[in-house]
Scaffold this active site. Structure first.
Site, PDB file in Angstrom:
ATOM      1  N   GLY A  37       0.865  -1.187   0.000  1.00 12.66           N
ATOM      2  CA  GLY A  37       0.000   0.000   0.000  1.00 12.66           C
ATOM      3  C   GLY A  37       0.894   1.227   0.000  1.00 12.66           C
ATOM      4  N   LYS A  38       0.564   2.213  -0.846  1.00 11.78           N
ATOM      5  CA  LYS A  38       1.455   3.363  -1.013  1.00 11.78           C
ATOM      6  C   LYS A  38       1.697   4.108   0.297  1.00 11.78           C
ATOM      7  CE  LYS A  38       1.110   4.103  -5.774  1.00 11.78           C
ATOM      8  NZ  LYS A  38       2.566   4.047  -5.849  1.00 11.78           N
ATOM      9  N   GLU A 137      -4.897   6.437  -2.706  1.00 11.63           N
ATOM     10  CA  GLU A 137      -5.489   5.120  -2.436  1.00 11.63           C
ATOM     11  C   GLU A 137      -6.519   5.168  -1.304  1.00 11.63           C
ATOM     12  OE1 GLU A 137      -2.303   1.887  -4.217  1.00 11.63           O
ATOM     13  OE2 GLU A 137      -2.255   2.258  -2.061  1.00 11.63           O
ATOM     14  N   ASN A 181       5.086  10.209 -11.352  1.00 14.66           N
ATOM     15  CA  ASN A 181       5.956   9.550 -12.326  1.00 14.66           C
ATOM     16  C   ASN A 181       5.498  10.003 -13.725  1.00 14.66           C
ATOM     17  OD1 ASN A 181       3.721   7.982 -12.997  1.00 14.66           O
ATOM     18  ND2 ASN A 181       4.418   6.178 -11.875  1.00 14.66           N
ATOM     19  N   GLY A 219      16.261   9.416 -13.268  1.00 15.25           N
ATOM     20  CA  GLY A 219      16.268  10.308 -12.116  1.00 15.25           C
ATOM     21  C   GLY A 219      14.971  11.068 -11.956  1.00 15.25           C
ATOM     22  N   ASP A 246       7.722   5.028  -4.064  1.00 21.60           N
ATOM     23  CA  ASP A 246       7.407   5.251  -2.648  1.00 21.60           C
ATOM     24  C   ASP A 246       8.674   5.602  -1.859  1.00 21.60           C
ATOM     25  OD1 ASP A 246       4.700   4.737  -3.071  1.00 21.60           O
ATOM     26  OD2 ASP A 246       4.921   2.604  -2.686  1.00 21.60           O
ATOM     27  N   GLY A 281      11.011  -6.668  -3.881  1.00 19.71           N
ATOM     28  CA  GLY A 281       9.903  -6.278  -3.016  1.00 19.71           C
ATOM     29  C   GLY A 281       9.832  -4.783  -2.816  1.00 19.71           C
TER      30      GLY A 281
HETATM   31  P1  ADP Z   1       7.452   4.745 -10.031  1.00 22.50           P
HETATM   32  O1  ADP Z   1       8.060   3.627  -9.251  1.00 22.50           O
HETATM   33  O2  ADP Z   1       6.426   5.514  -9.265  1.00 22.50           O
HETATM   34  O3  ADP Z   1       6.988   4.370 -11.419  1.00 22.50           O
HETATM   35  P2  ADP Z   1       9.950   5.793 -11.143  1.00 22.50           P
HETATM   36  O4  ADP Z   1      10.044   4.560 -11.972  1.00 22.50           O
HETATM   37  O5  ADP Z   1      10.052   7.114 -11.815  1.00 22.50           O
HETATM   38  O6  ADP Z   1       8.616   5.829 -10.256  1.00 22.50           O
HETATM   39  O7  ADP Z   1      11.098   5.681 -10.028  1.00 22.50           O
HETATM   40  C1  ADP Z   1      11.166   6.532  -8.913  1.00 22.50           C
HETATM   41  C2  ADP Z   1      12.608   6.819  -8.571  1.00 22.50           C
HETATM   42  O8  ADP Z   1      13.276   5.587  -8.274  1.00 22.50           O
HETATM   43  C3  ADP Z   1      13.414   7.466  -9.682  1.00 22.50           C
HETATM   44  O9  ADP Z   1      13.323   8.866  -9.611  1.00 22.50           O
HETATM   45  C4  ADP Z   1      14.825   6.985  -9.364  1.00 22.50           C
HETATM   46  O10 ADP Z   1      15.372   7.755  -8.317  1.00 22.50           O
HETATM   47  C5  ADP Z   1      14.591   5.593  -8.816  1.00 22.50           C
HETATM   48  N1  ADP Z   1      14.698   4.570  -9.887  1.00 22.50           N
HETATM   49  C6  ADP Z   1      13.688   3.902 -10.488  1.00 22.50           C
HETATM   50  N2  ADP Z   1      14.161   3.032 -11.411  1.00 22.50           N
HETATM   51  C7  ADP Z   1      15.502   3.164 -11.397  1.00 22.50           C
HETATM   52  C8  ADP Z   1      16.596   2.538 -12.111  1.00 22.50           C
HETATM   53  N3  ADP Z   1      16.383   1.599 -13.053  1.00 22.50           N
HETATM   54  N4  ADP Z   1      17.856   2.938 -11.806  1.00 22.50           N
HETATM   55  C9  ADP Z   1      18.096   3.870 -10.865  1.00 22.50           C
HETATM   56  N5  ADP Z   1      17.126   4.481 -10.172  1.00 22.50           N
HETATM   57  C10 ADP Z   1      15.854   4.145 -10.417  1.00 22.50           C
END
Ligand code: ADP
Length: 293
Positions: A37-38, A137, A181, A219, A246, A281
Site C-alpha cells: 500500500g502506497k 489510495e 511519475n 532520475g 514510494d 519487493g
Molecule cells: P514509479 O516507481 O512511481 O513508477 P519511477 O520509476 O520514476 O517511479 O522511479 C522513482 C525513482 O526511483 C526514480 O526517480 C529513481 O530515483 C529511482 N529509480 C527507479 N528506477 C531506477 C533505475 N532503473 N535505476 C536507478 N534508479 C531508479
C-alpha cells in the site's frame, strides 16, 4: 518529521507463466503475502531512513490488519491514528508474469472507509507534522481534509496522485510539491510529457507551488519558484522496481522536513529510489539511513 495519511494493503503475490483468459484457470507459484500500500510503504521508508513518522489510516479486523499493523510497528512508525475497522483490510491481488511485468487488482477494503472525520480525529497528529504525505489510495474527501488540515497548521503538503486520477484544484493548490511519475504526469497534463523540465513547469502551472516528475533510471526533475532542476539517478542494476516511487517520495518528504530545498531533497530522494530497485519487493527493499550517507 513526516505524517503519512494513506493506504495499507496486503499484497497477495503469485507468479504465473501466462495470464488466464476470462473463464479459464492457470497454475501459479506459491502465494506470498507482503505488506504494501502506497501510504504504508512511504511511512516505512521514511522511518527506515531515520525519520520520526506517524501513519493515519485504517486496516481491517482480519489477519491482514494484524500483518499491516505489525510491519509499520516494526519500522517504528507511530500508530496512534491507525484505526482498526470491521471488515476486510485493503488488499492488492498481484500476478507477476515471466518478464517481471505485474497485473494488479486493488480491493480498497478498510482504505475505502477513511473519512474526513478520521482526519479531524487525527488533527493533533496531522497538525504536528512538518510534512504531510498524501496519495490517492484513500477516498478524495479524506485526502482533501488532510491537505487542508495540514496546510492550516503550517505543515508542508506533498501529494503523489497515484493511482492516477483527477485532483481537485483546491487540493492541487496546497501541494508543495506534487510528485508524479511519467505516467501520472501524462495523465494530469492530458498528453505525453515531452521535455521533462518543461513538463514539470507545466505541472506547476496547474496550481501546485512546486512539482517533481520521477523518470525511472533517468532520475527526476523539479520545478519550483526558483526554476527547474534535473536530478540524475545513480546507475544501479535494477532487480525489482516495485516501491521505487514510494522510497523516492518518502526520502523527499523526510529531507524537506529537515529543511532541505526541493532540489537538494530530490538529490537525496533519487538515491533512495535507486537503492530500492536493487532489492526485491517494496518494503524489504527500502534503504536505511546508514546505507545512504
Ligand atoms: P514509479 O516507481 O512511481 O513508477 P519511477 O520509476 O520514476 O517511479 O522511479 C522513482 C525513482 O526511483 C526514480 O526517480 C529513481 O530515483 C529511482 N529509480 C527507479 N528506477 C531506477 C533505475 N532503473 N535505476 C536507478 N534508479 C531508479
Amino acid at each position: 518529521d513526516v505524517v503519512v495519511v494513506g493506504s495499507a494493503n496486503a499484497d497477495l503475490v503469485v507468479r504465473v507463466e501466462r495470464w488466464p483468459a476470462p473463464g479459464h484457470t492457470v497454475p501459479g507459484s506459491d502465494l506470498a503475502v507482503v505488506p504494501g500500500g502506497k501510504g504504508a510503504n512511504q511511512a516505512v521508508a521514511a522511518a527506515r531512513l531515520g525519520g520520526r513518522v506517524a501513519f493515519v489510516g485504517r486496516v481491517g479486523d482480519d489477519p491482514y490488519g494484524t500483518l499491516l499493523r505489525g510491519s509499520l510497528e516494526r519500522a517504528g512508525v507511530a500508530l496512534d491514528a491507525l484505526v482498526t475497522t470491521p471488515g476486510p483490510s485493503g488488499t492488492a491481488l498481484i500476478t507477476v508474469g515471466p518478464e517481471g511485468e505485474s497485473s494488479i487488482i486493488v480491493s480498497p477494503g478498510a482504505n475505502g472507509r477513511v473519512t474526513p472525520d478520521d482526519i479531524d480525529r487525527a488533527a493533533g497528529v496531522v497538525g504536528a507534522a512538518r510534512v504531510v504525505s498524501l496519495q490517492l489510495e484513500i477516498p478524495m474527501p479524506a485526502v482533501r481534509r488532510a491537505a487542508e488540515t495540514a496546510a492550516a497548521a503550517g505543515a508542508r503538503v506533498v501529494l503523489n496522485p497515484s493511482p492516477a486520477g483527477p485532483v481537485p484544484l483546491a487540493v492541487l493548490a496546497l501541494c508543495d510539491p506534487l510528485v508524479v511519475n511519467e505516467h501520472e504526469a501524462a495523465y494530469l497534463l492530458d498528453g505525453a510529457v515531452g521535455d521533462p523540465a518543461a513538463g514539470a513547469a507545466a505541472l506547476r502551472a496547474l496550481g501546485p507551488r512546486s512539482a517533481v516528475i520521477t523518470l525511472g533510471a533517468a532520475g527526476a526533475v523539479t520545478a519550483d519558484a526558483t526554476g527547474t532542476a534535473r536530478i540524475p539517478a545513480p546507475r544501479v542494476r535494477a532487480v525489482d522496481t516495485t516501491g521505487a516511487g514510494d522510497a523516492f517520495t518518502a526520502a523527499l518528504c523526510l529531507r524537506l522536513a529537515r529543511g532541505d530545498d526541493l532540489a537538494a531533497a530530490a538529490r537525496f530522494a533519487v538515491r533512495a529510489g535507486a537503492a530500492a530497485v536493487r532489492r526485491e519487493g517494496a518494503q524489504p527493499s527500502f534503504p536505511t539511513a546508514a546505507e545512504l550517507p
